[in-house]
Motif scaffolding. Structure first.
Motif, PDB file in Angstrom:
ATOM      1  N   ALA A  31       0.821  -1.218   0.000  1.00  0.00           N
ATOM      2  CA  ALA A  31       0.000   0.000   0.000  1.00  0.00           C
ATOM      3  C   ALA A  31       0.851   1.263   0.000  1.00  0.00           C
ATOM      4  O   ALA A  31       0.558   2.225  -0.718  1.00  0.00           O
ATOM      5  N   THR A  32       1.925   1.280   0.786  1.00  0.00           N
ATOM      6  CA  THR A  32       2.770   2.472   0.844  1.00  0.00           C
ATOM      7  C   THR A  32       3.504   2.686  -0.480  1.00  0.00           C
ATOM      8  O   THR A  32       3.656   3.820  -0.938  1.00  0.00           O
ATOM      9  N   HIS A  33       3.943   1.606  -1.105  1.00  0.00           N
ATOM     10  CA  HIS A  33       4.638   1.741  -2.389  1.00  0.00           C
ATOM     11  C   HIS A  33       3.671   2.191  -3.487  1.00  0.00           C
ATOM     12  O   HIS A  33       4.051   2.966  -4.379  1.00  0.00           O
ATOM     13  N   VAL A  34       2.430   1.736  -3.453  1.00  0.00           N
ATOM     14  CA  VAL A  34       1.429   2.185  -4.429  1.00  0.00           C
ATOM     15  C   VAL A  34       1.146   3.675  -4.234  1.00  0.00           C
ATOM     16  O   VAL A  34       1.035   4.427  -5.205  1.00  0.00           O
ATOM     17  N   ALA A  35       1.037   4.097  -2.981  1.00  0.00           N
ATOM     18  CA  ALA A  35       0.808   5.515  -2.709  1.00  0.00           C
ATOM     19  C   ALA A  35       1.967   6.358  -3.243  1.00  0.00           C
ATOM     20  O   ALA A  35       1.766   7.426  -3.829  1.00  0.00           O
ATOM     21  N   ALA A  52       7.991   1.986  -8.252  1.00  0.00           N
ATOM     22  CA  ALA A  52       7.269   1.892  -6.974  1.00  0.00           C
ATOM     23  C   ALA A  52       6.148   0.851  -7.053  1.00  0.00           C
ATOM     24  O   ALA A  52       5.969   0.045  -6.134  1.00  0.00           O
ATOM     25  N   PHE A  53       5.423   0.841  -8.162  1.00  0.00           N
ATOM     26  CA  PHE A  53       4.347  -0.143  -8.312  1.00  0.00           C
ATOM     27  C   PHE A  53       4.922  -1.565  -8.406  1.00  0.00           C
ATOM     28  O   PHE A  53       4.347  -2.514  -7.854  1.00  0.00           O
ATOM     29  N   GLU A  54       6.039  -1.706  -9.092  1.00  0.00           N
ATOM     30  CA  GLU A  54       6.673  -3.034  -9.200  1.00  0.00           C
ATOM     31  C   GLU A  54       7.210  -3.500  -7.850  1.00  0.00           C
ATOM     32  O   GLU A  54       7.224  -4.701  -7.566  1.00  0.00           O
ATOM     33  N   LYS A  55       7.659  -2.560  -7.031  1.00  0.00           N
ATOM     34  CA  LYS A  55       8.098  -2.920  -5.677  1.00  0.00           C
ATOM     35  C   LYS A  55       6.926  -3.481  -4.876  1.00  0.00           C
ATOM     36  O   LYS A  55       7.066  -4.469  -4.143  1.00  0.00           O
ATOM     37  N   ALA A  56       5.748  -2.874  -5.035  1.00  0.00           N
ATOM     38  CA  ALA A  56       4.549  -3.377  -4.357  1.00  0.00           C
ATOM     39  C   ALA A  56       4.225  -4.793  -4.827  1.00  0.00           C
ATOM     40  O   ALA A  56       3.871  -5.659  -4.022  1.00  0.00           O
ATOM     41  N   ILE A  57       4.371  -5.031  -6.123  1.00  0.00           N
ATOM     42  CA  ILE A  57       4.092  -6.361  -6.670  1.00  0.00           C
ATOM     43  C   ILE A  57       5.089  -7.384  -6.151  1.00  0.00           C
ATOM     44  O   ILE A  57       4.736  -8.544  -5.884  1.00  0.00           O
ATOM     45  N   SER A  58       6.356  -6.972  -5.980  1.00  0.00           N
ATOM     46  CA  SER A  58       7.368  -7.897  -5.460  1.00  0.00           C
ATOM     47  C   SER A  58       7.042  -8.338  -4.035  1.00  0.00           C
ATOM     48  O   SER A  58       7.422  -9.432  -3.612  1.00  0.00           O
ATOM     49  N   LEU A  59       6.339  -7.480  -3.300  1.00  0.00           N
ATOM     50  CA  LEU A  59       5.936  -7.826  -1.937  1.00  0.00           C
ATOM     51  C   LEU A  59       4.664  -8.662  -1.910  1.00  0.00           C
ATOM     52  O   LEU A  59       4.467  -9.487  -1.018  1.00  0.00           O
ATOM     53  N   ARG A  62      -0.216 -10.476  -5.864  1.00  0.00           N
ATOM     54  CA  ARG A  62      -1.656 -10.461  -6.098  1.00  0.00           C
ATOM     55  C   ARG A  62      -2.289  -9.144  -5.631  1.00  0.00           C
ATOM     56  O   ARG A  62      -3.507  -9.061  -5.480  1.00  0.00           O
ATOM     57  N   TYR A  63      -1.478  -8.127  -5.451  1.00  0.00           N
ATOM     58  CA  TYR A  63      -1.991  -6.843  -4.964  1.00  0.00           C
ATOM     59  C   TYR A  63      -2.518  -6.036  -6.147  1.00  0.00           C
ATOM     60  O   TYR A  63      -1.761  -5.402  -6.898  1.00  0.00           O
ATOM     61  N   ALA A  64      -3.817  -6.040  -6.347  1.00  0.00           N
ATOM     62  CA  ALA A  64      -4.454  -5.458  -7.530  1.00  0.00           C
ATOM     63  C   ALA A  64      -4.139  -3.981  -7.746  1.00  0.00           C
ATOM     64  O   ALA A  64      -3.880  -3.561  -8.889  1.00  0.00           O
ATOM     65  N   PRO A  65      -4.155  -3.134  -6.703  1.00  0.00           N
ATOM     66  CA  PRO A  65      -3.899  -1.707  -6.934  1.00  0.00           C
ATOM     67  C   PRO A  65      -2.551  -1.411  -7.581  1.00  0.00           C
ATOM     68  O   PRO A  65      -2.399  -0.379  -8.249  1.00  0.00           O
ATOM     69  N   ALA A  66      -1.584  -2.300  -7.398  1.00  0.00           N
ATOM     70  CA  ALA A  66      -0.272  -2.081  -8.008  1.00  0.00           C
ATOM     71  C   ALA A  66      -0.356  -2.234  -9.527  1.00  0.00           C
ATOM     72  O   ALA A  66       0.252  -1.466 -10.285  1.00  0.00           O
ATOM     73  N   TYR A  67      -1.118  -3.218  -9.986  1.00  0.00           N
ATOM     74  CA  TYR A  67      -1.298  -3.412 -11.424  1.00  0.00           C
ATOM     75  C   TYR A  67      -2.114  -2.254 -12.016  1.00  0.00           C
ATOM     76  O   TYR A  67      -1.826  -1.770 -13.110  1.00  0.00           O
ATOM     77  N   GLY A  69      -2.072   0.710 -10.899  1.00  0.00           N
ATOM     78  CA  GLY A  69      -1.150   1.841 -10.930  1.00  0.00           C
ATOM     79  C   GLY A  69      -0.304   1.855 -12.188  1.00  0.00           C
ATOM     80  O   GLY A  69      -0.139   2.898 -12.838  1.00  0.00           O
ATOM     81  N   ILE A  70       0.236   0.695 -12.563  1.00  0.00           N
ATOM     82  CA  ILE A  70       1.032   0.612 -13.795  1.00  0.00           C
ATOM     83  C   ILE A  70       0.143   0.929 -14.996  1.00  0.00           C
ATOM     84  O   ILE A  70       0.566   1.601 -15.941  1.00  0.00           O
TER      85      ILE A  70
END
Length: 378
Positions: A31-35, A52-59, A62-67, A69-70
């Motif tokens: 969530a913080t990386h997506v923000a 930043a969005f890819e960092k969220a995905i690496s964590l 399946r975190y939809a907001p990161a995708y 975001g891209i």
């Protein structure tokens, strides 16, 4: 005593280190990386946003907001691109939004993003359904209401557009996008007052009109019957049904991809009169967006064909350009001069014409009606 002091120091050091690690891990979340990614996106720092969005995905893969975001990065980049580059960016954005929706059916921003791509591709009808669903799922979401209203405006449903955009402004009265859409709707209503054909009146609201829209404008607003007709290859039914011959109900068409177009008759007329042409492969690409230079060419061509002035499209090309962004030897320069000197289109006060910018519906409607006024004297 020394042992006790050493133990105390070690314990204190452990507490400090643990506290720092714990603090860092609290910040190291999807969530913080997506923000952070969205903050970069607002500044148009696209590489940093994607990182930043890819960092969220690496964590959490399946975190939809990161995708989503891209997807918004690609969507924003597409606004500054043209041709195949723009098409690929929209395709990539759509893929990311659909990925997000597949991971989380409640991902509102995935739905809104997909609706925006659909609008860009000319599928505002289905975009309206998707944006409306997003807005109804989260009634406090400004973007949902905003893009529901824009999609409704793009299909000429003034009542629904009015309702959705009012909701958006109620959520944030100072939002510039919502205010701009509301102003555009008011202008479209004035320009198309009394028009009941939703497909046609939607042209005035759209900020990027297509070739079918342009054909409809020129055919409906101007008397093209005065232009000479020509023989054109027919792909559909008979072009003429003689006396006593049975009517088949088939409609003729002069391009391979316009049979289902709402503006079929107008496109046919524009092709018959030579105002517009199919591409070499027989297609017309009715949804392809027009830039300002291309629209200037159409407006000047109408003037040339109607007034019998074949030099109108090239006159002035030998002189130095009066625009900073259009060379005098540009294929459209003569048409641009013909339009700007007659008040059909305008350049910027600082000397730019913006030939590659898409023509807006408001500018297109006003331009064609100015052409109509000019031709009234012939």
């Amino acid at each position: 005593m020394k042992k006790l002091l050493f133990a105390f120091t070690a314990a204190l050091l452990f507490i400090v280190v643990w506290g720092c690690v714990k603090g860092e891990s609290a910040m190291d979340t999807p969530a913080t990386h997506v923000a952070t990614g969205h903050k970069y996106l607002e500044k148009r720092q696209y590489d940093d946003a994607i990182a930043a969005f890819e960092k969220a995905i690496s964590l959490d893969h399946r975190y939809a907001p990161a995708y989503s975001g891209i997807g918004y990065v690609y969507l924003r980049q597409s606004e500054d691109a043209t041709g195949e580059t723009r098409k690929k960016l929209l395709d990539d954005a759509l893929g990311m939004f659909e990925k997000a929706m597949g991971l989380d059916v409640k991902d509102i921003y995935g739905k809104i993003g997909k609706a925006r791509v659909m609008i860009e591709r000319g599928d505002a009808r289905n975009a309206r359904l998707l944006a409306k669903a997003a807005a109804q799922e989260d009634k406090t979401n400004l973007d949902g209401a905003l893009w529901w209203g824009i999609a409704a405006g793009c299909v000429g449903d003034w009542d629904e557009a009015d309702y959705a955009l009012k909701r958006a402004l109620e959520l944030d009265p100072t939002n510039p996008e919502a205010q701009a859409a509301w102003d555009r709707l008011a202008m479209a209503k004035r320009l198309m007052q009394g028009v009941t054909d939703q497909n046609y009146r939607a042209i005035a609201f759209n900020y990027r009109i297509g070739r079918a829209d342009a054909a409809a404008l020129f055919a409906r607003e101007l008397d093209l019957s005065r232009l000479e007709r020509r023989s054109v290859t027919t792909y559909g039914g008979p072009t003429f049904v003689g006396p006593g011959e049975p009517a088949t109900g088939a409609a003729s068409y002069y391009a391979t991809d316009i049979a289902e177009s709402w503006a079929l008759a107008e496109i046919n007329l524009c092709i018959e009169t030579g105002l517009m042409e199919p591409y070499p492969d027989g297609s017309f690409l009715p949804d392809a967006k027009l830039n300002r230079a291309e629209f200037a060419m159409l407006a000047a061509k109408v003037l040339s064909l109607t007034t019998g002035d074949p030099d109108l499209l090239t006159r002035g090309m030998s002189a130095s350009s009066i625009f900073k962004d259009v060379r005098a030897d540009n294929f459209a320069y003569g048409a641009i001069i013909a339009c700007t000197t007659r008040g059909i289109l305008a350049g910027d006060p600082d000397g730019y014409f913006r030939p590659l910018d898409f023509i807006t519906g408001t500018d297109a409607v006003n331009a064609v009606r100015t052409v109509q006024t000019i031709l009234a004297h012939y």
